[in-house]
Motif scaffolding. Structure first.
Motif, short mmCIF file in Angstrom:
data_model
loop_
_atom_site.label_atom_id
_atom_site.label_comp_id
_atom_site.label_asym_id
_atom_site.label_seq_id
_atom_site.Cartn_x
_atom_site.Cartn_y
_atom_site.Cartn_z
N SER A 5 -9.67 -0.35 -3.01
CA SER A 5 -9.19 0.41 -1.86
C SER A 5 -8.71 -0.54 -0.77
O SER A 5 -9.00 -1.74 -0.79
CB SER A 5 -10.30 1.31 -1.31
N ARG A 6 -8.02 -0.01 0.20
CA ARG A 6 -7.59 -0.82 1.35
C ARG A 6 -8.81 -1.34 2.12
O ARG A 6 -8.75 -2.44 2.67
CB ARG A 6 -6.68 -0.01 2.26
N GLN A 7 -9.88 -0.57 2.15
CA GLN A 7 -11.11 -1.02 2.82
C GLN A 7 -11.73 -2.19 2.09
O GLN A 7 -12.22 -3.14 2.73
CB GLN A 7 -12.12 0.14 2.93
N GLN A 8 -11.73 -2.16 0.77
CA GLN A 8 -12.27 -3.28 -0.02
C GLN A 8 -11.40 -4.52 0.16
O GLN A 8 -11.91 -5.63 0.27
CB GLN A 8 -12.35 -2.90 -1.49
N LEU A 11 -12.04 -6.39 3.48
CA LEU A 11 -13.23 -7.23 3.55
C LEU A 11 -12.98 -8.65 3.02
O LEU A 11 -13.75 -9.56 3.30
CB LEU A 11 -14.38 -6.60 2.76
N ARG A 12 -11.90 -8.82 2.27
CA ARG A 12 -11.57 -10.15 1.71
C ARG A 12 -10.58 -10.84 2.65
O ARG A 12 -9.50 -11.24 2.27
CB ARG A 12 -10.96 -10.00 0.32
N ASN A 13 -10.97 -10.99 3.88
CA ASN A 13 -10.09 -11.51 4.94
C ASN A 13 -10.41 -12.95 5.32
O ASN A 13 -9.86 -13.46 6.28
CB ASN A 13 -10.17 -10.61 6.17
N TRP A 46 -2.37 -12.22 8.43
CA TRP A 46 -3.81 -12.20 8.18
C TRP A 46 -4.10 -11.71 6.77
O TRP A 46 -3.43 -10.80 6.28
CB TRP A 46 -4.51 -11.30 9.19
N ALA A 47 -5.10 -12.29 6.14
CA ALA A 47 -5.54 -11.87 4.81
C ALA A 47 -6.26 -10.53 4.91
O ALA A 47 -6.60 -10.06 5.99
CB ALA A 47 -6.46 -12.92 4.20
N GLY A 48 -6.49 -9.95 3.75
CA GLY A 48 -7.20 -8.68 3.70
C GLY A 48 -6.31 -7.48 3.93
O GLY A 48 -6.79 -6.39 4.21
N GLN A 49 -5.00 -7.68 3.79
CA GLN A 49 -4.08 -6.57 4.00
C GLN A 49 -2.89 -6.64 3.04
O GLN A 49 -2.69 -7.64 2.36
CB GLN A 49 -3.60 -6.54 5.44
N ASP A 50 -2.11 -5.58 3.05
CA ASP A 50 -0.91 -5.50 2.23
C ASP A 50 0.24 -6.17 2.99
O ASP A 50 0.58 -5.76 4.10
CB ASP A 50 -0.58 -4.03 1.96
N LEU A 51 0.82 -7.19 2.40
CA LEU A 51 1.89 -7.95 3.06
C LEU A 51 3.28 -7.57 2.57
O LEU A 51 4.26 -8.22 2.92
CB LEU A 51 1.67 -9.45 2.83
N THR A 52 3.39 -6.49 1.83
CA THR A 52 4.68 -6.08 1.27
C THR A 52 5.76 -5.98 2.34
O THR A 52 6.85 -6.53 2.20
CB THR A 52 4.55 -4.76 0.50
N ASP A 53 5.49 -5.27 3.42
CA ASP A 53 6.49 -5.07 4.47
C ASP A 53 6.75 -6.33 5.29
O ASP A 53 7.80 -6.44 5.93
CB ASP A 53 6.06 -3.94 5.40
N GLU A 54 5.82 -7.25 5.28
CA GLU A 54 5.95 -8.46 6.09
C GLU A 54 6.75 -9.57 5.40
O GLU A 54 7.21 -10.50 6.06
CB GLU A 54 4.57 -8.99 6.49
#
Length: 76
Positions: A5-8, A11-13, A46-54
């Motif tokens: 999930s996006r929440q999981q 946490l890997r940030n 920042w890590a822990g997120q979806d970077l597709t748009d960035e």
């Protein structure tokens, strides 16, 4: 391949857990051992997120993800 999930992913940030993960186009990549992602930050990203748009603002293309093994899928 395991789904997260996006929440999981969040946490890997590089701060909350030792793993540093980022997502791109539905896949999650482990960038923990990349010197460019030290402490979970890569320039203004920042890590822990979806970077597709960035990625469109990055000085590189999606081929950068070929260096990393996907560890899972991002749940939509």
């Amino acid at each position: 391949m395991k789904s997260y999930s996006r929440q999981q992913l969040a946490l890997r940030n590089g701060q909350d857990k030792p793993e540093i993960w980022v997502a791109y186009q539905g896949l999650i990549y482990d960038v923990t051992h990349s010197r460019l992602w030290k402490n979970g930050k890569h320039y203004e990203h920042w890590a822990g997120q979806d970077l597709t748009d960035e990625l469109q603002d990055a000085p590189h293309n999606a081929n950068v993800f070929l260096k990393f093994e996907p560890v899972g899928k991002l749940e939509q």
